[in-house]
Scaffold this motif. Structure first.
Motif, PDB file in Angstrom:
ATOM      1  N   HIS A 176      31.346  37.249  37.571  1.00 16.29           N
ATOM      2  CA  HIS A 176      31.403  36.695  35.557  1.00 16.29           C
ATOM      3  C   HIS A 176      31.377  35.408  35.989  1.00 16.29           C
ATOM      4  CE1 HIS A 176      31.257  40.717  34.541  1.00 16.29           C
ATOM      5  NE2 HIS A 176      32.081  40.804  34.996  1.00 16.29           N
ATOM      6  N   LEU A 181      29.448  33.435  32.582  1.00 19.78           N
ATOM      7  CA  LEU A 181      30.328  33.708  30.878  1.00 19.78           C
ATOM      8  C   LEU A 181      31.155  32.013  31.283  1.00 19.78           C
ATOM      9  CD1 LEU A 181      31.602  35.440  29.540  1.00 19.78           C
ATOM     10  CD2 LEU A 181      33.266  36.220  31.072  1.00 19.78           C
ATOM     11  N   TRP A 185      36.974  33.124  28.406  1.00 23.24           N
ATOM     12  CA  TRP A 185      36.353  34.728  28.662  1.00 23.24           C
ATOM     13  C   TRP A 185      36.978  35.006  30.009  1.00 23.24           C
ATOM     14  CZ3 TRP A 185      36.436  37.954  25.438  1.00 23.24           C
ATOM     15  CH2 TRP A 185      36.464  37.193  23.792  1.00 23.24           C
ATOM     16  N   ALA A 189      39.120  37.206  31.205  1.00 23.79           N
ATOM     17  CA  ALA A 189      39.321  38.507  31.645  1.00 23.79           C
ATOM     18  C   ALA A 189      39.914  39.232  33.117  1.00 23.79           C
ATOM     19  CB  ALA A 189      37.938  38.852  32.590  1.00 23.79           C
ATOM     20  N   MET A 285      36.476  49.086  28.536  1.00 27.06           N
ATOM     21  CA  MET A 285      35.961  47.718  28.281  1.00 27.06           C
ATOM     22  C   MET A 285      36.009  47.269  30.149  1.00 27.06           C
ATOM     23  SD  MET A 285      35.699  44.872  26.485  1.00 27.06           S
ATOM     24  CE  MET A 285      33.973  44.439  27.546  1.00 27.06           C
ATOM     25  N   THR A 288      33.322  48.107  31.776  1.00 29.32           N
ATOM     26  CA  THR A 288      32.339  46.752  32.353  1.00 29.32           C
ATOM     27  C   THR A 288      32.314  45.562  32.614  1.00 29.32           C
ATOM     28  OG1 THR A 288      32.299  48.040  29.817  1.00 29.32           O
ATOM     29  CG2 THR A 288      31.073  45.672  30.045  1.00 29.32           C
ATOM     30  N   LEU A 289      33.321  45.698  32.412  1.00 31.80           N
ATOM     31  CA  LEU A 289      33.518  43.721  33.720  1.00 31.80           C
ATOM     32  C   LEU A 289      33.640  44.411  35.058  1.00 31.80           C
ATOM     33  CD1 LEU A 289      37.135  42.836  31.593  1.00 31.80           C
ATOM     34  CD2 LEU A 289      35.302  41.124  31.881  1.00 31.80           C
ATOM     35  N   SER A 294      26.723  44.081  35.710  1.00 27.97           N
ATOM     36  CA  SER A 294      27.258  44.042  34.609  1.00 27.97           C
ATOM     37  C   SER A 294      27.539  42.657  34.233  1.00 27.97           C
ATOM     38  CB  SER A 294      28.756  44.104  34.384  1.00 27.97           C
ATOM     39  OG  SER A 294      29.202  43.957  33.493  1.00 27.97           O
ATOM     40  N   MET A 296      28.447  39.532  31.358  1.00 26.43           N
ATOM     41  CA  MET A 296      28.759  39.617  30.266  1.00 26.43           C
ATOM     42  C   MET A 296      28.383  38.738  29.881  1.00 26.43           C
ATOM     43  SD  MET A 296      31.810  42.027  30.058  1.00 26.43           S
ATOM     44  CE  MET A 296      32.232  41.144  28.193  1.00 26.43           C
ATOM     45  N   LYS A 297      28.036  37.853  30.271  1.00 25.15           N
ATOM     46  CA  LYS A 297      26.999  36.598  29.290  1.00 25.15           C
ATOM     47  C   LYS A 297      25.833  37.371  28.482  1.00 25.15           C
ATOM     48  CE  LYS A 297      25.211  32.572  30.403  1.00 25.15           C
ATOM     49  NZ  LYS A 297      23.730  32.684  28.930  1.00 25.15           N
ATOM     50  N   TYR A 299      25.728  40.521  27.593  1.00 28.76           N
ATOM     51  CA  TYR A 299      26.205  41.478  26.469  1.00 28.76           C
ATOM     52  C   TYR A 299      26.275  40.242  25.038  1.00 28.76           C
ATOM     53  CZ  TYR A 299      26.928  44.329  30.765  1.00 28.76           C
ATOM     54  OH  TYR A 299      26.585  45.322  31.133  1.00 28.76           O
ATOM     55  N   PHE A 312      39.384  40.244  25.152  1.00 31.13           N
ATOM     56  CA  PHE A 312      39.216  41.858  25.324  1.00 31.13           C
ATOM     57  C   PHE A 312      39.506  42.873  24.692  1.00 31.13           C
ATOM     58  CE2 PHE A 312      37.573  39.099  28.398  1.00 31.13           C
ATOM     59  CZ  PHE A 312      36.364  39.366  28.607  1.00 31.13           C
TER      60      PHE A 312
END
Length: 322
Positions: A176, A181, A185, A189, A285, A288-289, A294, A296-297, A299, A312
Protein backbone atom coordinates in the motif's frame (compact mmCIF):
# COMPACT_ATOMS: atom_id res chain seq x y z
CA UNK A 1 3.11 -24.61 -26.04
CA UNK A 2 2.28 -23.79 -29.61
CA UNK A 3 5.02 -22.53 -31.88
CA UNK A 4 5.18 -18.93 -33.05
CA UNK A 5 3.50 -18.34 -36.39
CA UNK A 6 5.46 -16.84 -39.29
CA UNK A 7 5.03 -13.08 -39.34
CA UNK A 8 2.85 -12.95 -36.25
CA UNK A 9 3.55 -14.00 -32.67
CA UNK A 10 2.73 -13.01 -29.15
CA UNK A 11 5.20 -10.56 -27.58
CA UNK A 12 7.48 -11.64 -24.76
CA UNK A 13 6.28 -10.35 -21.38
CA UNK A 14 8.42 -10.74 -18.28
CA UNK A 15 6.66 -8.46 -15.81
CA UNK A 16 3.61 -6.27 -15.23
CA UNK A 17 5.35 -3.13 -16.47
CA UNK A 18 6.04 -4.74 -19.87
CA UNK A 19 2.49 -6.03 -19.99
CA UNK A 20 0.96 -2.63 -19.25
CA UNK A 21 3.07 -1.12 -22.04
CA UNK A 22 1.72 -3.67 -24.53
CA UNK A 23 -1.87 -4.17 -23.49
CA UNK A 24 -3.25 -1.23 -25.50
CA UNK A 25 -1.69 -2.46 -28.75
CA UNK A 26 -5.07 -3.25 -30.27
CA UNK A 27 -3.96 -4.01 -33.88
CA UNK A 28 -1.45 -6.63 -32.72
CA UNK A 29 -3.81 -8.46 -30.40
CA UNK A 30 -6.66 -8.19 -32.87
CA UNK A 31 -4.53 -10.02 -35.47
CA UNK A 32 -3.59 -12.68 -32.94
CA UNK A 33 -7.22 -13.08 -31.87
CA UNK A 34 -8.24 -13.49 -35.51
CA UNK A 35 -5.60 -16.21 -35.89
CA UNK A 36 -6.98 -18.12 -32.91
CA UNK A 37 -10.53 -17.74 -34.20
CA UNK A 38 -9.52 -19.23 -37.56
CA UNK A 39 -8.07 -22.23 -35.76
CA UNK A 40 -11.47 -22.80 -34.12
CA UNK A 41 -13.54 -22.26 -37.25
CA UNK A 42 -14.78 -18.83 -36.19
CA UNK A 43 -13.42 -16.68 -39.00
CA UNK A 44 -15.50 -13.74 -40.15
CA UNK A 45 -17.61 -13.36 -37.00
CA UNK A 46 -16.14 -9.99 -36.09
CA UNK A 47 -14.00 -9.02 -33.11
CA UNK A 48 -14.95 -6.37 -30.55
CA UNK A 49 -12.42 -5.43 -27.87
CA UNK A 50 -13.83 -5.64 -24.33
CA UNK A 51 -12.51 -3.93 -21.22
CA UNK A 52 -13.05 -6.76 -18.74
CA UNK A 53 -10.53 -7.95 -16.17
CA UNK A 54 -6.76 -8.07 -16.41
CA UNK A 55 -6.64 -10.22 -19.50
CA UNK A 56 -7.11 -9.04 -23.09
CA UNK A 57 -10.67 -9.83 -24.19
CA UNK A 58 -12.54 -9.88 -27.48
CA UNK A 59 -16.18 -10.56 -28.16
CA UNK A 60 -16.33 -12.95 -31.10
CA UNK A 61 -19.52 -12.49 -33.07
CA UNK A 62 -22.59 -12.67 -30.85
CA UNK A 63 -21.88 -15.96 -29.09
CA UNK A 64 -18.30 -16.11 -27.81
CA UNK A 65 -15.62 -14.30 -25.83
CA UNK A 66 -11.89 -14.86 -26.30
CA UNK A 67 -9.56 -14.06 -23.38
CA UNK A 68 -5.80 -13.85 -23.89
CA UNK A 69 -3.49 -14.46 -20.91
CA UNK A 70 0.14 -13.34 -20.80
CA UNK A 71 2.60 -15.78 -19.19
CA UNK A 72 2.65 -13.74 -15.97
CA UNK A 73 -1.10 -14.41 -15.59
CA UNK A 74 -0.97 -18.18 -15.92
CA UNK A 75 -2.62 -18.50 -12.51
CA UNK A 76 -5.58 -16.40 -13.70
CA UNK A 77 -6.04 -18.65 -16.71
CA UNK A 78 -5.89 -21.80 -14.58
CA UNK A 79 -8.47 -20.43 -12.13
CA UNK A 80 -10.96 -19.25 -14.74
CA UNK A 81 -10.59 -22.40 -16.82
CA UNK A 82 -11.35 -24.56 -13.78
CA UNK A 83 -14.35 -22.49 -12.66
CA UNK A 84 -15.91 -22.31 -16.13
CA UNK A 85 -15.53 -26.07 -16.47
CA UNK A 86 -17.18 -26.73 -13.11
CA UNK A 87 -19.65 -23.99 -12.20
CA UNK A 88 -22.15 -23.62 -15.11
CA UNK A 89 -25.58 -24.80 -14.00
CA UNK A 90 -24.66 -24.71 -10.31
CA UNK A 91 -25.71 -21.09 -9.59
CA UNK A 92 -29.11 -19.35 -9.82
CA UNK A 93 -27.60 -17.19 -12.60
CA UNK A 94 -25.53 -17.96 -15.67
CA UNK A 95 -21.75 -18.08 -15.88
CA UNK A 96 -19.82 -18.43 -19.15
CA UNK A 97 -19.21 -21.97 -20.36
CA UNK A 98 -15.77 -23.02 -21.49
CA UNK A 99 -15.58 -23.79 -25.22
CA UNK A 100 -11.84 -24.25 -25.72
CA UNK A 101 -8.46 -23.70 -24.12
CA UNK A 102 -5.20 -23.38 -26.00
CA UNK A 103 -1.86 -21.65 -26.28
CA UNK A 104 0.25 -19.74 -28.77
CA UNK A 105 3.88 -19.04 -27.97
CA UNK A 106 4.00 -18.52 -24.17
CA UNK A 107 0.49 -17.07 -23.99
CA UNK A 108 -2.67 -19.00 -23.17
CA UNK A 109 -6.25 -18.34 -24.17
CA UNK A 110 -9.77 -19.33 -23.21
CA UNK A 111 -12.72 -19.34 -25.60
CA UNK A 112 -16.03 -19.15 -23.75
CA UNK A 113 -19.69 -18.43 -24.32
CA UNK A 114 -20.90 -14.82 -24.30
CA UNK A 115 -23.70 -13.96 -21.87
CA UNK A 116 -25.00 -11.00 -23.86
CA UNK A 117 -23.13 -8.88 -21.35
CA UNK A 118 -24.73 -5.74 -20.02
CA UNK A 119 -22.73 -5.09 -16.86
CA UNK A 120 -24.42 -3.40 -13.93
CA UNK A 121 -21.76 -0.69 -14.25
CA UNK A 122 -23.19 0.34 -17.63
CA UNK A 123 -26.74 0.49 -16.26
CA UNK A 124 -26.04 1.94 -12.83
CA UNK A 125 -27.34 5.42 -13.56
CA UNK A 126 -30.63 4.16 -15.01
CA UNK A 127 -31.52 1.76 -12.17
CA UNK A 128 -33.67 3.22 -9.39
CA UNK A 129 -32.67 3.07 -5.74
CA UNK A 130 -35.34 0.49 -4.89
CA UNK A 131 -34.31 -1.69 -7.82
CA UNK A 132 -30.67 -1.52 -6.70
CA UNK A 133 -31.70 -2.80 -3.28
CA UNK A 134 -33.54 -5.65 -4.95
CA UNK A 135 -30.51 -6.46 -7.13
CA UNK A 136 -28.19 -6.51 -4.12
CA UNK A 137 -30.50 -8.85 -2.21
CA UNK A 138 -30.53 -11.09 -5.27
CA UNK A 139 -26.75 -10.96 -5.47
CA UNK A 140 -26.51 -11.95 -1.81
CA UNK A 141 -28.57 -15.07 -2.54
CA UNK A 142 -26.31 -15.91 -5.49
CA UNK A 143 -23.18 -15.56 -3.34
CA UNK A 144 -24.72 -17.75 -0.64
CA UNK A 145 -25.06 -20.54 -3.21
CA UNK A 146 -21.54 -19.93 -4.55
CA UNK A 147 -20.07 -20.21 -1.07
CA UNK A 148 -21.75 -23.57 -0.44
CA UNK A 149 -19.19 -25.11 -2.79
CA UNK A 150 -16.46 -26.31 -0.44
CA UNK A 151 -15.16 -29.37 -2.28
CA UNK A 152 -11.80 -28.39 -3.80
CA UNK A 153 -11.06 -31.66 -5.61
CA UNK A 154 -11.73 -30.08 -9.02
CA UNK A 155 -9.74 -26.88 -8.40
CA UNK A 156 -6.04 -26.99 -9.38
CA UNK A 157 -4.89 -24.01 -7.27
CA UNK A 158 -5.48 -25.11 -3.72
CA UNK A 159 -4.43 -22.67 -1.03
CA UNK A 160 -4.01 -23.12 2.70
CA UNK A 161 -6.10 -20.20 3.96
CA UNK A 162 -4.01 -19.38 7.00
CA UNK A 163 -0.81 -19.51 4.96
CA UNK A 164 -2.41 -17.19 2.39
CA UNK A 165 -3.26 -14.66 5.10
CA UNK A 166 0.23 -14.83 6.57
CA UNK A 167 1.76 -14.23 3.15
CA UNK A 168 -0.56 -11.31 2.42
CA UNK A 169 0.06 -9.73 5.83
CA UNK A 170 3.82 -9.86 5.29
CA UNK A 171 3.59 -7.68 2.17
CA UNK A 172 0.39 -5.64 2.61
CA UNK A 173 1.88 -2.59 4.33
CA UNK A 174 4.77 -2.16 1.89
CA UNK A 175 2.41 -2.77 -1.01
CA UNK A 176 0.00 0.00 0.00
CA UNK A 177 2.94 2.33 0.57
CA UNK A 178 4.23 1.56 -2.94
CA UNK A 179 0.75 2.22 -4.37
CA UNK A 180 0.64 5.72 -2.93
CA UNK A 181 -1.23 5.45 0.37
CA UNK A 182 -0.43 8.37 2.70
CA UNK A 183 2.34 7.39 5.11
CA UNK A 184 0.19 8.22 8.13
CA UNK A 185 -2.38 5.65 7.03
CA UNK A 186 0.37 3.17 6.12
CA UNK A 187 1.56 3.24 9.72
CA UNK A 188 -2.00 2.91 10.96
CA UNK A 189 -2.49 -0.10 8.68
CA UNK A 190 0.50 -1.86 10.21
CA UNK A 191 -0.80 -1.26 13.72
CA UNK A 192 -4.34 -2.33 12.80
CA UNK A 193 -3.31 -5.57 11.07
CA UNK A 194 -1.17 -6.44 14.07
CA UNK A 195 -4.26 -6.24 16.27
CA UNK A 196 -6.53 -8.54 14.22
CA UNK A 197 -6.38 -12.34 14.33
CA UNK A 198 -7.92 -13.82 11.16
CA UNK A 199 -6.63 -17.36 11.60
CA UNK A 200 -9.18 -20.15 11.22
CA UNK A 201 -9.39 -23.44 13.17
CA UNK A 202 -8.24 -26.72 11.69
CA UNK A 203 -11.79 -27.89 10.94
CA UNK A 204 -12.53 -24.83 8.78
CA UNK A 205 -13.59 -25.67 5.20
CA UNK A 206 -12.88 -22.85 2.72
CA UNK A 207 -15.59 -21.82 0.26
CA UNK A 208 -15.37 -21.07 -3.43
CA UNK A 209 -14.95 -17.30 -3.80
CA UNK A 210 -15.17 -15.00 -6.79
CA UNK A 211 -13.10 -12.37 -4.87
CA UNK A 212 -13.82 -9.54 -7.35
CA UNK A 213 -17.57 -8.97 -7.13
CA UNK A 214 -17.98 -5.53 -8.69
CA UNK A 215 -20.44 -3.75 -10.94
CA UNK A 216 -18.42 -4.62 -14.06
CA UNK A 217 -18.70 -8.35 -13.35
CA UNK A 218 -22.45 -8.51 -12.64
CA UNK A 219 -24.61 -8.99 -15.72
CA UNK A 220 -28.14 -7.62 -15.59
CA UNK A 221 -31.22 -8.05 -17.74
CA UNK A 222 -34.61 -6.29 -18.10
CA UNK A 223 -33.04 -3.02 -16.97
CA UNK A 224 -35.83 -0.86 -18.37
CA UNK A 225 -38.62 -2.78 -16.62
CA UNK A 226 -37.72 -5.07 -13.73
CA UNK A 227 -33.92 -5.38 -13.43
CA UNK A 228 -32.53 -8.75 -12.41
CA UNK A 229 -29.14 -10.38 -12.27
CA UNK A 230 -28.67 -12.76 -15.18
CA UNK A 231 -25.00 -13.72 -14.83
CA UNK A 232 -21.56 -13.39 -13.26
CA UNK A 233 -18.35 -13.10 -15.28
CA UNK A 234 -14.59 -12.87 -14.81
CA UNK A 235 -13.44 -15.64 -12.47
CA UNK A 236 -9.72 -15.00 -13.02
CA UNK A 237 -9.13 -14.31 -9.31
CA UNK A 238 -11.31 -17.16 -8.00
CA UNK A 239 -9.98 -19.08 -5.03
CA UNK A 240 -11.10 -20.97 -1.93
CA UNK A 241 -11.16 -19.04 1.33
CA UNK A 242 -13.29 -17.53 4.07
CA UNK A 243 -16.69 -16.28 2.81
CA UNK A 244 -16.19 -12.96 4.60
CA UNK A 245 -13.28 -12.24 2.29
CA UNK A 246 -15.84 -11.82 -0.52
CA UNK A 247 -17.55 -8.94 1.26
CA UNK A 248 -14.35 -6.98 1.86
CA UNK A 249 -14.07 -6.36 -1.88
CA UNK A 250 -17.81 -5.87 -2.36
CA UNK A 251 -17.94 -3.32 0.45
CA UNK A 252 -15.71 -0.89 -1.43
CA UNK A 253 -15.88 -1.87 -5.09
CA UNK A 254 -19.60 -2.59 -5.16
CA UNK A 255 -21.47 -0.75 -2.43
CA UNK A 256 -18.93 2.13 -2.12
CA UNK A 257 -19.78 2.59 1.56
CA UNK A 258 -23.56 2.73 1.02
CA UNK A 259 -25.01 1.14 4.17
CA UNK A 260 -28.37 0.38 2.56
CA UNK A 261 -26.80 -1.49 -0.34
CA UNK A 262 -24.46 -3.43 1.93
CA UNK A 263 -27.38 -4.24 4.20
CA UNK A 264 -29.42 -5.53 1.26
CA UNK A 265 -26.48 -7.67 0.12
CA UNK A 266 -26.03 -9.22 3.58
CA UNK A 267 -29.81 -9.67 3.98
CA UNK A 268 -29.95 -11.62 0.74
CA UNK A 269 -26.94 -13.65 1.83
CA UNK A 270 -28.75 -14.57 5.02
CA UNK A 271 -26.28 -13.06 7.49
CA UNK A 272 -28.22 -12.18 10.64
CA UNK A 273 -27.94 -8.74 12.21
CA UNK A 274 -26.34 -10.26 15.30
CA UNK A 275 -23.37 -11.43 13.19
CA UNK A 276 -22.71 -7.93 11.82
CA UNK A 277 -20.92 -6.80 14.93
CA UNK A 278 -17.79 -4.75 15.53
CA UNK A 279 -15.55 -7.80 15.16
CA UNK A 280 -17.15 -8.62 11.79
CA UNK A 281 -16.62 -5.09 10.50
CA UNK A 282 -13.00 -5.06 11.61
CA UNK A 283 -12.34 -8.41 9.92
CA UNK A 284 -13.69 -6.98 6.66
CA UNK A 285 -11.44 -3.97 7.07
CA UNK A 286 -8.44 -6.25 7.57
CA UNK A 287 -9.39 -8.40 4.57
CA UNK A 288 -9.58 -5.23 2.49
CA UNK A 289 -6.01 -4.35 3.40
CA UNK A 290 -4.90 -7.91 2.57
CA UNK A 291 -6.77 -8.36 -0.71
CA UNK A 292 -4.25 -8.92 -3.56
CA UNK A 293 -5.88 -6.28 -5.77
CA UNK A 294 -6.91 -3.76 -3.11
CA UNK A 295 -5.65 -0.19 -3.55
CA UNK A 296 -6.49 1.82 -0.46
CA UNK A 297 -5.49 5.09 -2.11
CA UNK A 298 -8.28 4.61 -4.66
CA UNK A 299 -10.81 3.83 -1.95
CA UNK A 300 -10.01 7.04 -0.10
CA UNK A 301 -10.59 8.90 -3.37
CA UNK A 302 -13.95 7.17 -3.93
CA UNK A 303 -15.13 7.47 -0.33
CA UNK A 304 -13.53 10.52 1.30
CA UNK A 305 -12.89 10.00 4.99
CA UNK A 306 -14.67 12.54 7.23
CA UNK A 307 -12.71 14.68 9.63
CA UNK A 308 -12.30 12.89 12.92
CA UNK A 309 -11.87 9.42 11.39
CA UNK A 310 -8.22 8.67 12.10
CA UNK A 311 -8.07 4.90 12.65
CA UNK A 312 -8.94 1.79 10.69
CA UNK A 313 -11.24 0.77 13.54
CA UNK A 314 -13.28 3.90 12.86
CA UNK A 315 -13.07 3.32 9.12
CA UNK A 316 -14.49 -0.18 9.58
CA UNK A 317 -17.52 1.33 11.34
CA UNK A 318 -17.93 3.84 8.53
CA UNK A 319 -17.72 1.41 5.59
CA UNK A 320 -19.25 -1.81 6.92
CA UNK A 321 -21.96 -0.79 9.36
CA UNK A 322 -25.08 -2.41 7.90
Amino acid sequence: MGAARPGISFPAVRNREEYDALVKSDPLFRRLAALICRQHGLSGLGLTRLSVGTSICFQVGREFVLKLFAPIFERNCEAECAVLSYLPGKLPVAVPELVARGSLDDWQYLLMTYLGERPLADSWGSVSGSCKLHLFEELGRVLAVLHKHTDQCWFPLRTDWNSFLTCRAASAVSRHRRLGLDETWVQRAEEFLGSIDLRTPGWFRPSLLHTEIMREHIIVADVSSSPRISGLIDFEAAMFGHPEFEFSWAGVQLTRGDKRLLGALLDGYGLPDTARDTAFRRRLMAYTLLHPYSVMKWYFDWMPVPCGVTTFEQLAELWWAA
